[in-house]
Design an enzyme around this catalytic site. Structure first.
Site, short mmCIF file in Angstrom:
data_model
loop_
_atom_site.label_atom_id
_atom_site.label_comp_id
_atom_site.label_asym_id
_atom_site.label_seq_id
_atom_site.Cartn_x
_atom_site.Cartn_y
_atom_site.Cartn_z
N GLU A 17 0.81 -1.22 0.00
CA GLU A 17 0.00 0.00 0.00
C GLU A 17 0.85 1.27 0.00
O GLU A 17 0.43 2.29 -0.54
CB GLU A 17 -0.96 0.01 1.20
CG GLU A 17 -2.10 -1.01 1.10
CD GLU A 17 -1.71 -2.39 1.62
OE1 GLU A 17 -0.52 -2.60 1.95
OE2 GLU A 17 -2.60 -3.26 1.70
N PHE B 157 -11.55 -7.68 13.60
CA PHE B 157 -10.45 -8.11 12.74
C PHE B 157 -10.15 -7.03 11.70
O PHE B 157 -11.05 -6.52 11.04
CB PHE B 157 -10.82 -9.42 12.03
CG PHE B 157 -9.76 -9.88 11.06
CD1 PHE B 157 -8.49 -10.24 11.51
CD2 PHE B 157 -10.02 -9.93 9.70
CE1 PHE B 157 -7.51 -10.64 10.62
CE2 PHE B 157 -9.04 -10.32 8.80
CZ PHE B 157 -7.79 -10.68 9.26
N GLN B 158 -8.90 -6.69 11.57
CA GLN B 158 -8.42 -5.65 10.63
C GLN B 158 -9.11 -4.31 10.86
O GLN B 158 -9.37 -3.58 9.92
CB GLN B 158 -8.57 -6.11 9.18
CG GLN B 158 -7.60 -7.24 8.84
CD GLN B 158 -7.45 -7.48 7.35
OE1 GLN B 158 -8.38 -7.26 6.57
NE2 GLN B 158 -6.29 -7.98 6.94
N LYS C 274 -17.70 -1.14 5.61
CA LYS C 274 -18.06 -2.19 4.65
C LYS C 274 -19.57 -2.26 4.42
O LYS C 274 -20.02 -2.44 3.29
CB LYS C 274 -17.55 -3.55 5.16
CG LYS C 274 -17.73 -4.66 4.13
CD LYS C 274 -17.03 -5.95 4.54
CE LYS C 274 -17.11 -6.96 3.41
NZ LYS C 274 -16.41 -8.23 3.75
N MET D 81 23.78 9.31 3.01
CA MET D 81 23.69 10.59 3.70
C MET D 81 24.00 10.42 5.19
O MET D 81 24.67 11.26 5.79
CB MET D 81 22.31 11.22 3.50
CG MET D 81 22.20 12.64 4.04
SD MET D 81 23.37 13.79 3.25
CE MET D 81 22.31 14.51 1.99
#
Lengths: 633, 169
Positions: A84, A146-147, A196, A515
């Site tokens: 993502e 969940f999630q 959802k 760097m």
């Protein structure tokens, strides 16, 4: 994108792409025609109506309903990424290269949190972006389902605005508002989190929706009095500098800027975010200011008596120690975001508005030549312009070739820029290679330089280049990346190969987090704690050529200066798939000039322990001039 | 010059607005002395009264940053001389036969109401500005304050004009 907002009537002044709100108000679309659809279908229809062409994303449980109608959409192309974060940076790259709103999509929980870095990045660099995330069903919100993650809460400080939608009927309005907010005023990311059950519910779709944003009225037209005040200060000034930031690019004001510089003869500096806002080849261009800026740009600001600040925000990387930054300068500060004005440095003349509108007004006033404006012309500033140009010639940004035949990273980047030219797009990662890409590639047009300026997000380059190539398929797109950055997001090479997105990736491989290593060399007694990446010195883990080939890209390696041009040209000739070049470079090369963190910009060093050697008399004369001018006010 | 400033913030009455505003204060490092929020004469609008402890320059930043929030409709700084403010305290004081009358006397002095009383304690409810309430609490302190709860400050401008008449800050 320059947009003018009067109430909620939005018109487009850049003529590139109409804003969603403007599209929603097109006469042909005026009559809403309600249609029975699912929330998911409503989302896809809304995306089609706002003109979204591409969505970068990954499906998952909560967003799954949206992916079903998305499959049937011919107007919206979905590109399946591998992570993502890649979707977010791709949306940024797309937006930064095209000026349109970039769109990314993810599911709830970890899908959404993986977007966070890219959203924060877009927020810092004012990138117009809409992120759409699925959320667990509204009945489960707050239960640690969940999630489940409170992505709206998580992204509050890093979005311009965000939404949680639990009612399907709100989807068209929220999508229209999200695109409007993302693309108008100071652009930025907007997150839309949709439960959802809202995606699954049956609703009606009608377009255009009624946009309801009573608290959102970005000011775009500058106040006439402030324009007059600005011209008055310009007329009184003898050592002005146009301090140009990324706002000029976002506003599409490059043509106006060029005109303003030419009618006034005032020298220009372009910040890291503004590279390409003013042609590098222009004689008035002093280069980039800041920690790794050119001597001419840094010194030009330090010794200036007037900074004409356009879409820049006095970032600490530009000002160095704020209290000693441009000590003799008065400040004109023009920005679309009122909160930037006088945030870090108090402005003498604040101007709130769109950069394109502001610069146009300045030009009109100066060209009218009435009163003070008569003095605002190249003759007024020619001595100063000559002095600054002298610095630019005396202290060009350069590098020292080593005695052996090591490949210098600066040379690699310089040659890529020379061979690919100003019409190409360059997307850098973060670190030494980013600074060299800002210094050694000549930018002649806006939106040709993409990088993570404010956030400094390693891993930006490959997915941003991918997004840019999707938005600008006819342009050559180079990812200028480091061996550290590349390993953070190179999984998107799979996305590029599968979706026919033939970007070119130059890995500036110094086998270290360069760097950080540079700072360890300079400030930590060369104790290289955890900066060795083993990507070329001693071992090749991974072997970037093999990695590229494993993804189906062309993998090339270049280790000697004499092979440099041929390798770049070989890559330029390949257009049917991505090319990855492992440029194995000198690891001890450092980025110069440098102003060490937290000290005055007067302490600029051109190399280790080497300050610019000013002509003594000239130097003293300059200082006297500055003082005299300052006292005179 | 006082560093306490009272801001009236009109916001859209939507879920999450309070979180957005309090997060903004904490993210930008501004200290909130007090924050009160409630509905207004307009159902679509909530009003927050925020007392912040900042100097003038950071105050300008606070105001600008608040105005940037999409759901913020208006931010007005109330001039202390041209506004009235008030807050509520509920204080539970240890009270038995020996000190009860003293507490009641103090309560009367500050126009506090007795909202609960038992053989061991009294709950007083007082309304007013911070100075008045602090004086009362100081006097009650020796009796033994068992529990104290205060509302945020609410404030409103004096005179016939309404906050919605004023030009945007």
């Amino acid at each position: 994108m320059a947009r003018r907002t009067e109430g909620h009537t939005v018109t487009d002044t850049s003529s590139s792409a109409p804003s969603p709100a403007a599209m929603a108000r097109r006469p042909g679309n005026a009559r809403p025609t309600p249609e029975q659809v699912t929330g998911a279908k409503s989302l896809v229809l809304a995306l089609e109506h706002v003109g979204a062409e591409v969505v970068f994303g990954i499906p998952g449980g909560a967003i799954l309903p949206a992916y079903d109608p998305l499959m049937d959409s011919t107007a919206v192309r979905h590109i399946l990424v591998r992570h993502e974060q890649g979707a977010g940076h791709a949306a940024e790259g797309y937006a930064s290269a095209t000026g349109k709103v970039g769109v990314c999509m993810a599911t709830s929980g970890p899908g959404a949190t993986n977007l966070v870095t890219a959203i924060a990045d877009a927020h810092m660099d004012s990138v117009p972006m809409v992120a759409i995330t699925g959320q667990v069903a509204s009945s489960s919100i707050g239960t640690d389902a969940f999630q489940e993650a409170d992505i709206r809460g998580i992204t509050m400080p890093i979005t311009k605005h965000n939404y949680l939608v639990t009612d399907a009927a709100q989807i068209p309005r929220v999508i229209a508002e999200a695109f409007h907010i993302a693309s108008t005023g100071r652009p930025g990311p907007v997150l839309v989190d949709i439960a959802k059950d809202a995606l699954q519910a049956t609703t009606t779709f009608a377009w255009p929706p009624q946009i309801d944003l009573p608290g959102y009225h970005p000011v775009t037209r500058p106040h006439a009095k402030q324009i007059r005040e600005a011209v008055r200060l310009m007329a009184a000034s003898r050592q002005p500098v146009l301090y140009v930031g990324g706002g000029v690019i976002r506003a599409g004001a490059h043509a106006e800027l060029l005109r303003l510089a030419e009618i006034t003869g005032i020298p220009v500096v372009t910040t890291l975010m503004a590279r390409g806002a003013f042609p590098d080849g222009h004689p008035l261009h002093l280069g980039m200011p800041g920690m790794h800026g050119s001597v001419a740009a840094v010194t030009g600001l330090q010794r200036s008596d007037l900074l004409i600040t356009l879409g820049a925000r006095f970032d600490d990387r530009v000002t160095g120690q704020l209290s000693s930054f441009a000590p003799g300068a008065r400040i004109i500060h023009a920005d679309i975001d009122p909160a930037e004005i006088s945030k870090n440095r108090a402005a003498d003349v604040p101007i709130v508005g769109d950069a394109k509108a502001i610069i146009s007004e300045l030009i009109t006033t100066i060209e009218a030549g009435v009163g003070d404006a008569a003095d605002v012309n190249p003759h007024t500033y020619d001595a100063w312009a000559a002095t600054t140009k002298g610095w630019a010639q005396e202290f060009p940004v350069g590098y020292t070739a080593p005695s052996d035949d090591a490949l210098m990273p600066q040379q690699v980047i310089e040659r890529i820029g020379a061979i690919a030219g100003p019409e190409a797009v360059y997307a850098a990662g973060v670190g030494q290679h980013q600074m060299w890409a800002a210094q050694f590639i000549g930018y002649e047009r806006p939106n040709s330089w993409l990088n993570s300026g404010g956030a400094g997000t390693m891993g930006y380059s490959v997915p941003a280049a991918m997004g840019a190539k999707v938005g600008e398929p006819d342009r050559v797109v180079w990812a200028i990346d480091g061996d550290g950055c590349f390993q953070m997001t190179n999984q998107e090479l799979a996305t590029c190969v599968i979706n026919d997105i033939p970007i070119k990736v130059a890995i500036i491989n110094n086998s270290s987090l360069g760097m950080v290593r540079q700072w360890q060399s300079l400030f930590y007694n060369e104790r290289y704690s955890n900066t060795d990446l083993h990507t070329s010195v001693g071992s090749r883990i991974p072997d970037f050529v093999k990695l590229a080939e494993a993804y189906g890209c062309v993998g090339l390696r270049c280790e000697r200066p004499e092979d440099l041009d041929a390798t770049i040209e070989q890559a330029m000739a390949i257009n049917d798939r991505p090319v990855v070049i492992d440029f194995v470079v000198e690891r001890d090369a450092m980025v110069w000039p440098m102003v060490p963190a937290g000290v005055s910009n007067d302490a600029i060093q051109t190399a280790r322990d080497a300050a610019p050697v000013w002509d003594r008399e000239e130097s003293e004369a300059e200082e006297q001039d500055t003082d005299a001018d300052h006292d005179g006010k | 010059m006082s560093t306490k400033h009272t801001l009236s913030v009109l916001v859209e009455n939507k879920p999450g607005v309070l979180a957005r505003i309090s997060a903004l204060f904490s993210r930008r490092g501004f200290n909130i002395d007090s924050l009160a929020v409630g509905p207004t004469e307009n159902d679509a609008v909530s009003r927050m009264t925020v007392v912040v402890d900042v100097d003038l320059l950071p105050l300008e930043q606070v105001t600008k940053q608040l105005n940037k929030l999409v759901e913020v409709l208006k931010v007005v700084e109330l001039d202390p001389l041209a506004s009235v403010n008030s807050q509520v305290v509920l204080v539970k004081v240890r009270a038995d036969a020996s000190n009860r009358s003293g507490i009641l006397e103090t309560g009367q002095m500050f126009k506090a109401k007795i909202v609960d009383a038992t053989s061991e304690a009294i709950v007083l409810q007082a309304v007013g500005n911070a100075d008045k309430l602090n004086s009362m609490l100081e006097i009650l302190e020796p009796h033994g304050i068992k529990e104290l709860v205060q509302s945020g400050v609410v404030a409103i401008g004096r005179g016939p004009r309404s906050i919605t008449d004023r030009s945007r800050h």
